[in-house]
Design a protein around this motif. Structure first.
Motif: not given
Length: 322
Positions: A17-25, A108-112
């Motif tokens: 969940l923490g990683f998901g929140l980081v990816a979302l933000l 990776s979220s930024w680049m994706a």
């Protein structure tokens, strides 16, 4: 709405969940950054400008992930003063890989999301000087020469010699390339994450429920450690201030010695032989203080050769980001 769905999809694919929140933000920040800040120059700087917006923020997020990792600083603090044994080096490498797995979530979220959006990639690839790639992108033979000559101006729509249909085809081709790379990046990360998780779970020395209990214990211990250290530090500070202003002998307050702090500060690896859940758990179970130890642990007697309190000078007056 479509962009928001993409952000939610990336966040939901994170196992934590923490990683998901980081990816979302991170993904949401990229969308705002792309629409407000990014403006393709439409000149010979297209390639550099597009790559900078695509890669440099990802690098900054990666470094920020390392900086904000408590496990990173717990591992590195005092590492240069310890003996470099092969087993310790191997453990350090494994822990660094674990830290890196968490640190790559934001970049990776930024680049994706940036690749799925396509703005940075389109701007960068319209500034390339590779003739073979430019011919492939322009496609239509009738306007290929004009398209190649004015390719860097296509993102801004300032080209008069290239028909609008041909320009739209080129932009769609470049955006398609970007989105393909974006989905390949997402799938590669998810496959790697799945394989890494499977290998870690397969090699786990404990069962699923015990592993769940271990995580709950580690979280509760960390929260209580913060509360106890804050409370004890406040009591010690108040004792010292009262002693200073009243010019009286300070009261006895027992404080763990340096060896105890070092024992509970190292990263812990579970062992089925001991059944301890942290370095603190192991220390408490194995530590049997004698009366001499308790005297040595008291802050009144914890003094160096010069009679000054034995404190950590590099902490006194300094700040730590984590």
């Amino acid at each position: 709405m479509d962009k928001f769905k993409v952000v939610l999809d990336i966040a939901n694919k994170q196992s934590n969940l923490g990683f998901g929140l980081v990816a979302l933000l991170t993904a949401g920040g990229e969308q705002i950054f792309s629409s407000v800040v990014f403006k393709c120059p439409c000149n010979d700087m297209n390639f550099i400008y597009g790559l900078v917006f695509l890669l440099v923020p990802a690098l900054a997020l990666l470094l920020l992930g390392y900086i904000l990792s408590k496990k990173m600083w717990k591992l590195l603090t005092g590492l240069c003063q310890r003996r470099r044994e092969p087993r310790r080096i191997a453990t350090t490498v494994v822990v660094l890989l674990q830290i890196s797995a968490g640190a790559v979530v934001a970049p990776s979220s930024w680049m994706a999301v940036a690749l799925l959006n396509g703005n940075y990639y389109v701007c960068a690839m319209t500034g390339t000087n590779v003739s073979a790639y430019n011919k492939h992108v322009c496609g239509d033979v009738s306007v290929r020469a004009k398209c190649e000559a004015e390719l860097y101006r296509l993102p801004c729509g300032k080209v008069n010699e290239v028909p609008a249909d041909a320009r739209d085809d080129v932009m769609l081709t470049l955006r398609a390339h970007s989105q393909i790379l974006g989905w390949l990046l997402i799938s590669s990360i998810m496959v790697f994450n799945l394989l890494l998780t499977c290998v870690a779970r397969c090699r786990s020395p404990i069962s699923y429920l015990q592993l769940k209990f271990w995580r709950v214990y580690a979280e509760e211990e960390a929260n209580l450690m913060n509360q106890y250290t804050t409370k004890h530090a406040k009591e010690l500070a108040e004792r010292n201030l009262k002693s200073f202003f009243s010019q009286k002998e300070p009261e006895d307050i027992v404080t763990p010695p340096n060896e105890a702090w070092e024992s509970v500060s190292s990263l812990y690896r579970f062992s089925t032989r001991d059944h301890y859940y942290s370095t603190l758990h192991r220390y408490v179970e194995n530590c049997q203080h004698t009366e001499t130890d308790l005297v040595r642990m008291s802050s009144v007697d914890s003094r160096g050769p010069s009679g000054q309190p034995a404190i950590l000078n590099f902490v006194d007056g300094g700040t730590m980001p984590v």
